[in-house]
Design a protein around this motif. Sequence first.
Motif, mmCIF file in Angstrom:
data_model
loop_
_atom_site.group_PDB
_atom_site.id
_atom_site.type_symbol
_atom_site.label_atom_id
_atom_site.label_comp_id
_atom_site.label_asym_id
_atom_site.label_seq_id
_atom_site.Cartn_x
_atom_site.Cartn_y
_atom_site.Cartn_z
ATOM 1 N N ILE A 76 0.843 -1.205 0.000
ATOM 2 C CA ILE A 76 0.000 0.000 0.000
ATOM 3 C C ILE A 76 0.873 1.249 0.000
ATOM 4 O O ILE A 76 0.613 2.201 -0.738
ATOM 5 C CB ILE A 76 -0.967 0.006 1.201
ATOM 6 N N ALA A 77 1.918 1.252 0.814
ATOM 7 C CA ALA A 77 2.823 2.406 0.862
ATOM 8 C C ALA A 77 3.407 2.679 -0.521
ATOM 9 O O ALA A 77 3.430 3.836 -0.973
ATOM 10 C CB ALA A 77 3.939 2.173 1.876
ATOM 11 N N GLN A 78 3.840 1.637 -1.207
ATOM 12 C CA GLN A 78 4.395 1.819 -2.547
ATOM 13 C C GLN A 78 3.353 2.367 -3.526
ATOM 14 O O GLN A 78 3.671 3.203 -4.374
ATOM 15 C CB GLN A 78 4.961 0.506 -3.078
ATOM 16 N N GLU A 79 2.114 1.906 -3.389
ATOM 17 C CA GLU A 79 1.039 2.427 -4.238
ATOM 18 C C GLU A 79 0.807 3.911 -3.968
ATOM 19 O O GLU A 79 0.616 4.699 -4.899
ATOM 20 C CB GLU A 79 -0.245 1.636 -4.011
ATOM 21 N N VAL A 80 0.837 4.306 -2.689
ATOM 22 C CA VAL A 80 0.668 5.712 -2.324
ATOM 23 C C VAL A 80 1.826 6.535 -2.882
ATOM 24 O O VAL A 80 1.623 7.605 -3.467
ATOM 25 C CB VAL A 80 0.549 5.873 -0.789
ATOM 26 N N PHE A 81 3.063 6.037 -2.727
ATOM 27 C CA PHE A 81 4.224 6.739 -3.257
ATOM 28 C C PHE A 81 4.109 6.909 -4.769
ATOM 29 O O PHE A 81 4.345 7.994 -5.305
ATOM 30 C CB PHE A 81 5.521 5.987 -2.930
ATOM 31 N N SER A 82 3.756 5.839 -5.454
ATOM 32 C CA SER A 82 3.646 5.879 -6.919
ATOM 33 C C SER A 82 2.568 6.847 -7.384
ATOM 34 O O SER A 82 2.771 7.604 -8.345
ATOM 35 C CB SER A 82 3.339 4.485 -7.465
ATOM 36 N N ALA A 83 1.433 6.827 -6.716
ATOM 37 C CA ALA A 83 0.340 7.731 -7.095
ATOM 38 C C ALA A 83 0.753 9.190 -6.906
ATOM 39 O O ALA A 83 0.433 10.040 -7.742
ATOM 40 C CB ALA A 83 -0.915 7.412 -6.275
ATOM 41 N N ALA A 84 1.474 9.484 -5.826
ATOM 42 C CA ALA A 84 1.925 10.858 -5.580
ATOM 43 C C ALA A 84 2.888 11.307 -6.668
ATOM 44 O O ALA A 84 2.788 12.429 -7.174
ATOM 45 C CB ALA A 84 2.577 10.967 -4.203
ATOM 46 N N VAL A 85 3.808 10.425 -7.052
ATOM 47 C CA VAL A 85 4.774 10.755 -8.103
ATOM 48 C C VAL A 85 4.052 10.962 -9.438
ATOM 49 O O VAL A 85 4.391 11.869 -10.201
ATOM 50 C CB VAL A 85 5.848 9.658 -8.206
ATOM 51 N N ASP A 86 3.050 10.141 -9.716
ATOM 52 C CA ASP A 86 2.272 10.298 -10.951
ATOM 53 C C ASP A 86 1.522 11.627 -10.976
ATOM 54 O O ASP A 86 1.376 12.253 -12.013
ATOM 55 C CB ASP A 86 1.281 9.149 -11.118
ATOM 56 N N GLN A 87 1.056 12.043 -9.810
ATOM 57 C CA GLN A 87 0.263 13.270 -9.712
ATOM 58 C C GLN A 87 1.129 14.528 -9.735
ATOM 59 O O GLN A 87 0.694 15.573 -10.215
ATOM 60 C CB GLN A 87 -0.581 13.247 -8.434
ATOM 61 N N VAL A 88 2.349 14.434 -9.203
ATOM 62 C CA VAL A 88 3.227 15.599 -9.088
ATOM 63 C C VAL A 88 4.535 15.300 -9.821
ATOM 64 O O VAL A 88 5.436 14.661 -9.260
ATOM 65 C CB VAL A 88 3.508 15.940 -7.606
ATOM 66 N N PRO A 89 4.659 15.749 -11.066
ATOM 67 C CA PRO A 89 5.861 15.447 -11.844
ATOM 68 C C PRO A 89 7.167 15.928 -11.211
ATOM 69 O O PRO A 89 8.221 15.358 -11.467
ATOM 70 C CB PRO A 89 5.613 16.164 -13.172
ATOM 71 N N ALA A 90 7.133 16.943 -10.368
ATOM 72 C CA ALA A 90 8.348 17.455 -9.726
ATOM 73 C C ALA A 90 8.763 16.616 -8.517
ATOM 74 O O ALA A 90 9.781 16.895 -7.888
ATOM 75 C CB ALA A 90 8.148 18.899 -9.306
ATOM 76 N N LEU A 91 7.991 15.583 -8.184
ATOM 77 C CA LEU A 91 8.291 14.710 -7.054
ATOM 78 C C LEU A 91 8.870 13.402 -7.560
ATOM 79 O O LEU A 91 8.323 12.772 -8.466
ATOM 80 C CB LEU A 91 7.008 14.430 -6.248
ATOM 81 N N SER A 92 9.989 12.995 -6.964
ATOM 82 C CA SER A 92 10.585 11.690 -7.234
ATOM 83 C C SER A 92 10.782 10.987 -5.909
ATOM 84 O O SER A 92 11.151 11.609 -4.904
ATOM 85 C CB SER A 92 11.937 11.836 -7.934
ATOM 86 N N MET A 93 10.548 9.690 -5.903
ATOM 87 C CA MET A 93 10.797 8.878 -4.711
ATOM 88 C C MET A 93 11.616 7.682 -5.142
ATOM 89 O O MET A 93 11.284 7.022 -6.125
ATOM 90 C CB MET A 93 9.487 8.441 -4.063
ATOM 91 N N VAL A 94 12.697 7.397 -4.401
ATOM 92 C CA VAL A 94 13.564 6.282 -4.729
ATOM 93 C C VAL A 94 13.768 5.428 -3.488
ATOM 94 O O VAL A 94 13.795 5.933 -2.360
ATOM 95 C CB VAL A 94 14.913 6.747 -5.291
ATOM 96 N N LEU A 95 13.912 4.130 -3.721
ATOM 97 C CA LEU A 95 14.213 3.199 -2.644
ATOM 98 C C LEU A 95 15.712 2.951 -2.670
ATOM 99 O O LEU A 95 16.251 2.451 -3.665
ATOM 100 C CB LEU A 95 13.467 1.865 -2.838
ATOM 101 N N ALA A 96 16.398 3.301 -1.596
ATOM 102 C CA ALA A 96 17.832 3.104 -1.501
ATOM 103 C C ALA A 96 18.121 1.629 -1.237
ATOM 104 O O ALA A 96 17.474 1.004 -0.415
ATOM 105 C CB ALA A 96 18.412 3.965 -0.387
ATOM 106 N N LEU A 97 19.089 1.100 -1.947
ATOM 107 C CA LEU A 97 19.525 -0.266 -1.739
ATOM 108 C C LEU A 97 20.736 -0.257 -0.817
ATOM 109 O O LEU A 97 21.496 0.709 -0.789
ATOM 110 C CB LEU A 97 19.880 -0.927 -3.063
ATOM 111 N N GLY A 98 20.895 -1.325 -0.052
ATOM 112 C CA GLY A 98 22.008 -1.400 0.868
ATOM 113 C C GLY A 98 21.669 -0.752 2.185
ATOM 114 O O GLY A 98 20.655 -0.083 2.341
#
Length: 101
Positions: A76-98
């Motif tokens: 659900i969190a990932q869906e919320v993050f993705s929807a926000a990024v889709d709605q606001v082009p100036a917003l990026s969210m990345v998952l850090a590895l490591g």
Amino acid sequence: MTEHVLTLDLDGVTDKAALMDRCAKHLELPDWFGRNWDALADSLTDLPDGPESGPVLVVVRNWRPYAKARPEEWEIAQEVFSAAVDQVPALSMVLALGGSS
């Protein structure tokens, strides 16, 4: 224009309540943030130094233990993050590895 970088560190987060508290603190969410999925979606589209003043990058760190402990919530969190990024082009969210066990 320089990107404003926010770090969402989920180290030690084990449930939705802790995730919402961490989002409120690390993402500098407004006082009206209701600590639920809908409020998180609304808040992500209105982050400090947000789209009106330039791009925002949110780096999510130490997310794997939470994703493993609460896979349904993490989805659900990932869906919320993705929807926000889709709605606001100036917003990026990345998952850090490591950096997470």
